[in-house]
Design an enzyme around this catalytic site. Structure first.
Site, PDB file in Angstrom:
ATOM      1  N   GLU A 146     -10.323 -11.219 -39.087  1.00 46.75           N
ATOM      2  CA  GLU A 146      -8.972 -11.289 -39.659  1.00 46.75           C
ATOM      3  C   GLU A 146      -8.895 -10.710 -41.069  1.00 46.75           C
ATOM      4  O   GLU A 146      -7.915 -10.070 -41.424  1.00 46.75           O
ATOM      5  CB  GLU A 146      -8.444 -12.734 -39.650  1.00 46.75           C
ATOM      6  CG  GLU A 146      -7.998 -13.222 -38.286  1.00 46.75           C
ATOM      7  CD  GLU A 146      -9.147 -13.519 -37.344  1.00 46.75           C
ATOM      8  OE1 GLU A 146     -10.301 -13.619 -37.812  1.00 46.75           O
ATOM      9  OE2 GLU A 146      -8.914 -13.641 -36.125  1.00 46.75           O
ATOM     10  N   HIS A 216      -4.402 -24.005 -32.223  1.00 49.59           N
ATOM     11  CA  HIS A 216      -3.445 -23.147 -31.516  1.00 49.59           C
ATOM     12  C   HIS A 216      -2.045 -23.722 -31.685  1.00 49.59           C
ATOM     13  O   HIS A 216      -1.188 -23.550 -30.841  1.00 49.59           O
ATOM     14  CB  HIS A 216      -3.792 -23.025 -30.032  1.00 49.59           C
ATOM     15  CG  HIS A 216      -5.156 -22.469 -29.775  1.00 49.59           C
ATOM     16  ND1 HIS A 216      -6.289 -23.238 -29.820  1.00 49.59           N
ATOM     17  CD2 HIS A 216      -5.569 -21.200 -29.504  1.00 49.59           C
ATOM     18  CE1 HIS A 216      -7.340 -22.482 -29.574  1.00 49.59           C
ATOM     19  NE2 HIS A 216      -6.941 -21.242 -29.389  1.00 49.59           N
TER      20      HIS A 216
END
Lengths: 412, 427
Positions: A146, A216
């Site tokens: 990322e 999530h």
């Protein structure tokens, strides 16, 4: 960083039927457009995918009361069909994102889309077909990193091209926090406007999904709201998603665009096919009211609309519902104008309460509307815990928690 | 691994060649060889761990010895007298500026400074091998690159003094230079963040297809950051025309390299990423020039990244906030300053060709010092930028709430003006 194991990342709001379970299983096979017969794979006993499905299958026959999944915590309210932007088409939220990206790649030859697994269409299908249509140099996978994705995107933007980076889940944006906060947000300021990365947009799936647990489900907008130089935007449905995403892409500042993943498939409405924009930093009053102002964003807007109906029905209370849409820089004027009228404010978000963005709204409104406030401002938010798995129904600021807060505010 | 150290000796470009770019092998179950998608390799029936080769590492490429003699004529870049004089004068001008600004910080006239002592050769040698349109991403100890590209002394000083002439509007600490005109991306303090950014810029530049490359400088300490890993890997997999230039000067503030890494420096990491890599003598401006020139040529032609590790020594303190005698010996520093310095080596080279004399040296020292002092005094006299510039450029546009804060500051300052240094700032 992404989910380590075969995690059910399917996006339907509920999994209470065999067909939804099949959807889930297809997702386990990694990609919903797979034409593989479910049974054919399940009979393979060696592969880990087959083993996972075999473990799942007994549930079909012994569906006990304790296995019942909690129903969706909201009801999606489609927007009225937009008439001002030309022809429309029925789209869910992931399709409206694809449509926005499609319009961008078609109109801007410098634009590129990249991230983890975007080439085959993305784990949430947001980039399906774009690589075939625009070429592999414009829609491509990156290594799984990322900080690299955001750093790379900044570089693309600094060189003058349009960069649309995807972080697979908002939960995994933190490795890029340094690149976002210290670099992207400060590029223009620190260089005296010699250089900027205003052409950078970072998209990420966001918010709870029913069973996403700690990594999530997160809603990290408040972490970024404390960072001058960024724009943070969250849509409530397909029409807003496309219009606001296109505004983020066109905006000359680095933008983070959070997509409520629970709505990817659940939210369906008529969306203009052509390119259109919805202005940033403007809240939208969805429902006029006179007794209390309800402010939220993303999925929580749909909870608020239901709460407003409940309040009207059960308490005779008239609610004004405001979708904030842009977290930073936020529309102070619209919110304050409403509170001056109603005299009461409830802010609700999925993220934890302490340091959440409701605190910023609340203190600003208190400062601007002190003489108009008739009750303390209420914040109905997630608890100050990590986002839990099996306790999700108790964690989220659902309509009953919001309704109860309204009741207490009206009786204050 | 499918790498080969080309055995062409120390005197030739010791590039680590990669025989074949890694491509996932096509699946073919009829073959007896391994079918794993993750690597292309043979089976082996003996247990053997791969040993890192740190005792006899990647050789250090050099063109001239410490006395300025060309070692192998085939490697002599044959630069003109004019070019070499320009190299020398830029390196020494940078050195003079360093001395004056270092002293000015000691006297409290600027808040902070970082010198380039001992690393002048890496800046000038690499900058000279680039095209002026190539985009530069730096760390903070690469002022020579800007100087080589013609950044005026007045602007170096303006940035350090944060005066009204500073292109950066006085917002960053000293030595955080940037120049849009000279394609030098503004420096920021967080280490290594520029590395993946350079990869992104190189990708965009590749798509532009205008024969441009990107160079990215960083120290060996910064190479330990996660962003270095990200940038190396992204630039290789995304095939970016990019030169990674690592200044390995032995220290990251007080941390010696044996506490920074245990492999064979930074160059040895390049092949692991599928990147062509080389180690050069950073005190040899011609070796740096040759390596950068060739890397630049191939990076643009082949769209792939190159890694150059320039071995050097940080002669000065890390910064004006550091006293390096607390962690290293004066003898060590003196060796590099007196016996193996990029400036003196190039001077030997020039003197052997009668391109430079003691008289030239004296008059150039005098002249360069005068030029720097004049810029210094101009910068010191100049007012600071208007405080209004505290609020602009946060976003491209001024947001309503920021405008409100701006107005609040002015109202406040009007009321309490005696408590603020308004007279030092532009009106």
């Amino acid at each position: 960083m992404k989910s380590g194991g075969p995690f059910p990342l399917f996006t339907s709001a509920t999994v209470s039927s065999v067909s939804d379970m099949a959807t889930a299983a297809r997702f386990l096979l990694r990609r919903a457009n797979s034409k593989l017969a479910l049974t054919g794979v399940a009979t393979g006993s060696h592969g880990s995918l087959g083993a996972t499905l075999l473990k799942v299958s007994p549930i079909f026959s012994s569906w006990t009361e304790t296995q019942r999944r909690h129903a969706a915590h909201f009801t999606y309210h489609p927007d009225p069909v937009p008439t001002q932007y030309g022809p429309t088409q029925k789209m869910n939220l992931f399709q409206s994102v694809t449509s926005a990206l499609d319009n961008t790649l078609a109109s801007d030859p410098t634009a590129v889309i990249f991230g983890e697994d975007v080439a085959f269409g993305g784990v949430f299908r947001c980039t399906v077909g774009l690589r075939d249509k625009y070429g592999k140099d414009r829609v491509f996978n990156t290594p799984l990193c990322e900080q690299g994705i955001v750093g790379f995107g900044i570089g693309v933007a600094v060189a003058g091209a349009t960069a649309i980076a995807e972080i697979q889940f908002a939960d995994y944006i933190f490795p890029a926090f340094d690149q976002i906060v210290n670099e992207a947000a400060k590029y223009r300021y620190r260089s005296g406007n010699l250089f900027d990365c205003g052409n950078l947009t970072i998209r990420a799936p966001w918010g709870c999904v029913g069973h996403g647990s700690l990594y999530h489900s997160q809603s990290p907008e408040a972490f970024f709201a404390h960072c001058p130089g960024l724009k943070v935007v969250i849509p409530r449905g397909p029409v807003q998603a496309k219009g606001l995403l296109l505004s983020c892409i066109a905006d000359n500042n680095p933008c983070i665009f959070f997509e409520p993943k629970i709505l990817y498939r659940a939210a369906v409405e008529q969306v203009p096919v052509e390119l259109y924009t919805i202005p940033l930093s403007q809240a939208e009053v969805l429902q006029e009211g006179s007794d209390i102002t309800l402010v939220a964003w993303g999925t929580q807007i749909h909870v608020m609309r239901e709460v407003a109906d409940m309040a009207q029905e059960k308490l005779g209370v008239s609610c004004e519902v405001i979708d904030l849409q842009t977290i930073l820089p936020w529309d102070i004027e619209a919110v304050c104008k409403s509170v001056v009228k109603t005299g009461r404010l409830l802010v609700s978000h999925e993220a934890p309460i302490t340091g959440g963005f409701a605190a910023e709204i609340s203190s600003t409104v208190q400062e601007e509307c002190f003489l108009n406030l008739e009750a303390p401002i209420a914040r109905v938010c997630g608890y100050d815990t990590p986002f839990p798995h099996i306790f999700e129904p108790f964690y989220i600021p659902d309509k009953w928690k919001c309704f109860d807060a309204i009741k207490r505010m009206i009786n204050y | 691994m499918f790498l080969l150290v080309e055995e062409r000796g120390v005197r030739k470009l010791a590039v680590i060649e990669i025989r074949a770019m890694h491509r996932q092998q096509p699946f073919d179950s009829s073959l007896e060889k391994p079918q794993f998608p993750g690597a292309s390799a043979e089976f082996v029936d003996q247990l053997e761990f791969i040993q890192p080769n740190v005792i006899s590492g990647i050789p250090v490429y050099r063109v001239m010895d410490r006395q300025g003699n060309i070692i192998n004529p085939s490697q002599d870049p044959q630069l003109s007298k004019e070019t070499v004089l320009n190299f020398y004068q830029t390196m020494t001008l940078l050195n003079t500026m360093d001395r004056i600004l270092y002293e000015s910080q000691r006297q409290g006239r600027i808040s902070f400074y970082m010198t380039n002592y001992g690393e002048e050769g890496t800046h000038i040698g690499s900058a000279a091998a680039l095209d002026p349109n190539d985009l530069v991403f730096g760390q903070y100890r690469e002022a020579g690159v800007l100087m080589y590209r013609g950044f005026p002394l007045d602007l170096f000083m303006a940035q350090c003094y944060a005066n009204a002439d500073d292109l950066g509007k006085g917002r960053q600490m000293p030595v955080h230079y940037g120049s849009k005109d000279l394609n030098f991306v503004t420096i920021s303090s967080p280490l290594a963040t520029q590395i993946p950014q350079a990869a992104g810029a190189a990708y965009a530049v590749k798509r532009e297809n205008k024969n441009r490359a990107v160079i990215c400088y960083f120290g060996e300490g910064a190479a330990s950051e996660g962003d270095a890993h990200a940038g190396f890997n992204f630039s290789a997999t995304l095939e970016c025309p990019l030169i990674f230039f690592c200044r390995n000067n032995g220290y990251a503030i007080s941390t010696p390299t044996n506490e920074q890494y245990r492999g064979d420096g930074i160059a040895a990491r390049g092949p692991g990423y599928g990147m062509l890599s080389i180690r050069v003598d950073g005190n040899d401006v011609f070796a740096v020039y040759n390596a950068t020139k060739e890397a630049r040529r191939r990076a643009v032609a082949e769209n792939q990244p190159f890694l150059i590790e320039a071995m050097t020594y940080r002669i000065g303190h890390h910064s004006t906030s550091d006293d390096s005698s607390a962690y290293r010996s004066v003898d060590e520093v003196n060796y590099w300053d007196k016996q193996d310095h990029p400036i003196s080596r190039l001077r030997h080279y020039m003197m052997a060709r009668d391109w430079w004399s003691e008289d030239d040296e004296r008059s150039w020292r005098k002249q360069s010092r005068k030029t720097v002092m004049e810029a210094f005094e101009r910068a010191e006299r100049r007012l600071k930028p208007n405080p209004e510039l505290l609020f602009t450029d946060v976003y491209q546009e001024m947001t309503p709430s920021l405008d409100k804060q701006r107005q609040a500051l002015w109202r406040h300052v009007q009321q309490y003006k005696e408590h603020y240094p308004l007279d030092l700032y532009d009106k």
